[in-house]
Design a protein around this motif. Structure first.
Motif, short mmCIF file in Angstrom:
data_model
loop_
_atom_site.label_atom_id
_atom_site.label_comp_id
_atom_site.label_asym_id
_atom_site.label_seq_id
_atom_site.Cartn_x
_atom_site.Cartn_y
_atom_site.Cartn_z
N GLU A 1 0.83 -1.21 0.00
CA GLU A 1 0.00 0.00 0.00
C GLU A 1 0.86 1.25 0.00
N ARG A 2 1.89 1.26 -0.81
CA ARG A 2 2.92 2.29 -0.75
C ARG A 2 2.36 3.70 -0.91
N ALA A 3 1.51 3.92 -1.89
CA ALA A 3 1.01 5.28 -2.15
C ALA A 3 0.19 5.80 -0.98
N GLY A 4 -0.73 4.98 -0.46
CA GLY A 4 -1.53 5.40 0.68
C GLY A 4 -0.69 5.62 1.92
N ALA A 5 0.30 4.74 2.12
CA ALA A 5 1.17 4.86 3.29
C ALA A 5 2.03 6.12 3.22
N ARG B 1 -10.99 21.94 3.75
CA ARG B 1 -11.92 20.93 4.26
C ARG B 1 -11.90 19.68 3.39
N LEU B 2 -11.74 19.84 2.09
CA LEU B 2 -11.65 18.69 1.21
C LEU B 2 -10.40 17.87 1.52
N TYR B 3 -9.30 18.55 1.77
CA TYR B 3 -8.03 17.87 2.10
C TYR B 3 -8.14 17.16 3.45
N VAL B 4 -8.81 17.79 4.41
CA VAL B 4 -9.02 17.16 5.71
C VAL B 4 -9.81 15.86 5.54
N PHE B 5 -10.86 15.91 4.72
CA PHE B 5 -11.68 14.71 4.51
C PHE B 5 -10.90 13.64 3.75
N GLU B 6 -10.07 14.07 2.81
CA GLU B 6 -9.23 13.10 2.11
C GLU B 6 -8.29 12.40 3.07
N ALA B 7 -7.69 13.16 4.01
CA ALA B 7 -6.79 12.56 5.00
C ALA B 7 -7.53 11.54 5.86
N LEU B 8 -8.77 11.87 6.23
CA LEU B 8 -9.57 10.92 7.01
C LEU B 8 -9.83 9.64 6.21
N LEU B 9 -10.21 9.79 4.93
CA LEU B 9 -10.53 8.62 4.11
C LEU B 9 -9.30 7.75 3.86
N VAL B 10 -8.17 8.37 3.54
CA VAL B 10 -6.96 7.58 3.28
C VAL B 10 -6.54 6.82 4.53
N THR B 11 -6.58 7.49 5.68
CA THR B 11 -6.23 6.83 6.93
C THR B 11 -7.17 5.66 7.21
N ALA B 12 -8.46 5.88 7.01
CA ALA B 12 -9.45 4.84 7.29
C ALA B 12 -9.30 3.66 6.35
N VAL B 13 -9.11 3.92 5.06
CA VAL B 13 -8.96 2.83 4.09
C VAL B 13 -7.68 2.05 4.38
N LEU B 14 -6.59 2.76 4.68
CA LEU B 14 -5.33 2.08 4.97
C LEU B 14 -5.47 1.20 6.21
N ALA B 15 -6.22 1.67 7.20
CA ALA B 15 -6.45 0.86 8.41
C ALA B 15 -7.21 -0.42 8.08
N ARG B 16 -8.07 -0.39 7.04
CA ARG B 16 -8.85 -1.56 6.63
C ARG B 16 -8.01 -2.59 5.88
N ARG B 17 -6.95 -2.17 5.25
CA ARG B 17 -6.16 -3.06 4.40
C ARG B 17 -5.37 -4.06 5.23
N VAL C 1 -0.75 2.02 10.08
CA VAL C 1 -1.13 3.42 10.28
C VAL C 1 -0.52 4.00 11.55
N PRO C 2 -0.66 3.35 12.72
CA PRO C 2 -0.04 3.92 13.92
C PRO C 2 1.47 4.07 13.80
N ALA C 3 2.13 3.09 13.15
CA ALA C 3 3.59 3.18 13.00
C ALA C 3 3.97 4.38 12.14
N LEU C 4 3.22 4.64 11.06
CA LEU C 4 3.53 5.77 10.19
C LEU C 4 3.36 7.10 10.92
N VAL C 5 2.27 7.25 11.67
CA VAL C 5 2.02 8.52 12.37
C VAL C 5 3.05 8.73 13.47
N ALA C 6 3.39 7.66 14.19
CA ALA C 6 4.39 7.79 15.25
C ALA C 6 5.75 8.16 14.68
N LEU C 7 6.14 7.55 13.56
CA LEU C 7 7.43 7.89 12.94
C LEU C 7 7.42 9.31 12.40
#
Length: 459
Positions: free
Chosen positions: A67-71, A151-167, A174-180
């Motif tokens: 999931e390189r692009a989303g990550a 606001r569109l960018y904020v919602f995009e960030a929410l969606l990408v994070t949520a989809v990546l968490a589902r994969r 996701v937690p590792a990326l945000v912590a790093l």
């Protein structure tokens, strides 16, 4: 971030240090060294971290490769690396590239995006952002295009994070990326404090030595460190990192928060760290210790050390010429039941809160319109007051439904419900000392992560 990432060992035990720890130490040190070249070296620092991510992620490297692009989107947004546009004079080039990468990845994962809209929190948060744009339009707000784009960018960030968490593997990725991403701020902050004239970043307030790293503002940087710590707590709760690794993440976050001199971030960080140790996996001595006794020991010990720690911070600030560290003593005293000094030293914010309350009373139903507080330079530093003042009771009611739906999403999680609750608590507590939560993309990531995991549950 796997195992004892970043563990410090004696010479005899060096062979047992995780390879991730060696990579993290190398990247932190190399980043600090690069910044001796000046602010333009920030681009090289970000590139170094991006190249090193597969090594730094350890056990999550395979999920990253899939999931390189989303990550990469999550890491860049969590670090606010798009701010390199201003430093490098690129206008909005990097911002556009990152936004397009995220959008393209979401299009390839469109089935996951559709699944997310079964979550009331996602739908309601999207509706609230639309309401904010409509509110700005009705008030004829200056910069309405920017309001809508953010606001569109904020919602995009929410969606990408949520989809990546589902994969597959996304629960830990996701937690590792945000912590790093939060850890990447540390060498930048060290340069700001120790060599601020050479680095020359315009990210301090009035010449004060308060670091902001790439976030552009010390208080926002403190929030990013809080969120990084909260996501590290999720990894700790799931057993993806050990106690030594989490302890070092905690120390890194604390060091960064001290560099920001953000009282709100310090108070939230202490809550997160304390909660994480209370929720630690049951093993070793902790396994046979009743949770209530553990809570008494942790909280009692914290109360004993907070006041002397605050006094030590104030003395260190006086000794090294970092006068803003004395602000943090007031936060430690407030947490131990003596908020008087913090209130006395915060008259400017109290005046802004009073002014916000006056404006809310003048237009209680629909408010003054999104962007009104910013345009009048009367930001209240409290997200709830911003929403009430700009979007009125109507907007506040919709936001209350957002909060309720997020709570229900946490409740639906069968695993790590307490850790997810701690993550959302960090986001919720930030509402009381910040007004940027619905206009800063990385600040939507905690709720995106929870919604992504909740969307995997059936029924």
């Amino acid at each position: 971030m796997n195992g004892a990432a970043g563990a410090v060992a004696s010479p005899r035990a060096l062979g047992r240090v995780s390879p991730v720890a060696w990579w993290l130490a190398f990247v932190l040190g190399a980043s600090y060294a690069l910044l001796a070249l000046g602010p333009l070296a920030l681009a090289a620092v970000v590139a170094l971290w991006l190249l090193a991510l597969p090594r730094l992620l350890g056990a999550q490297a395979d999920a990253f490769a899939l999931e390189r692009a989303g990550a990469l989107f999550v890491f860049v947004v969590a670090a606010e690396a798009e701010r390199l546009d201003g430093i490098l004079g690129l206008r909005a080039l990097l911002f556009c590239v990152v936004a397009l990468v995220g959008a393209g990845w979401l299009w390839r994962r469109i089935a996951d995006v559709r699944a997310l809209f079964s979550q009331p929190a996602v739908v309601l948060f999207g509706l609230f952002l639309l309401l904010q744009v409509w509110s700005g339009w009705m008030a004829d707000a200056p910069g309405l295009g920017d309001i809508a784009l953010v606001r569109l960018y904020v919602f995009e960030a929410l969606l990408v994070t949520a989809v990546l968490a589902r994969r597959p593997g996304g629960r830990a990725l996701v937690p590792a990326l945000v912590a790093l991403a939060a850890l990447m701020a540390l060498p930048v902050m060290a340069r700001e404090i120790l060599d601020h004239e050479r680095l020359g970043l315009v990210i301090t307030e009035g010449g004060e030595l308060r670091a902001g790293a790439l976030y552009g503002q010390p208080n926002v940087a403190g929030i990013a460190l809080d969120f990084g710590l909260a996501f590290a707590a999720v990894l700790f709760s799931d057993g993806a990192i050990g106690r030594r690794a989490f302890a070092l993440c905690s120390l890194g976050a604390l060091a960064g928060i001290l560099a920001t001199a953000s009282r709100g971030a310090l108070m939230v960080g202490i809550v997160i760290g304390t909660g994480a140790w209370l929720l630690q996996p049951g093993s070793g001595r902790a396994a046979g210790r009743p949770r209530l006794l553990r809570a008494v020991l942790v909280i009692g010990g914290l109360l004993l050390v907070l006041r002397p720690a605050g006094q030590l911070l104030a003395r260190a600030g006086d000794l090294f010429g970092l006068e803003d560290l004395s602000r943090l003593q007031e936060a430690t005293m407030a947490l131990t039941g003596s908020p008087g000094e913090m209130m006395d030293d915060d008259s400017e914010r109290l005046e802004l809160i009073t002014e916000a309350e006056r404006r809310i009373a003048a237009r209680p139903l629909f408010g003054w319109g999104t962007g009104a507080f910013m345009n009048d330079e009367l930001r209240s530093h409290v997200e709830f007051l911003e929403i009430l003042g700009e979007n009125g009771a109507f907007g506040a009611a919709l936001y209350a439904l957002v909060l309720l739906s997020i709570g229900l999403a946490v409740f639906r999680l069968p695993r790590s419900r307490a850790a997810a609750g701690l993550l959302v608590s960090a986001w919720l507590l930030t509402h009381f000392h910040n007004h940027n939560l619905v206009e800063t993309p990385f600040m939507s990531m905690p709720i995106g992560y929870v919604c992504g995991l909740a969307s995997l549950q059936k029924g």
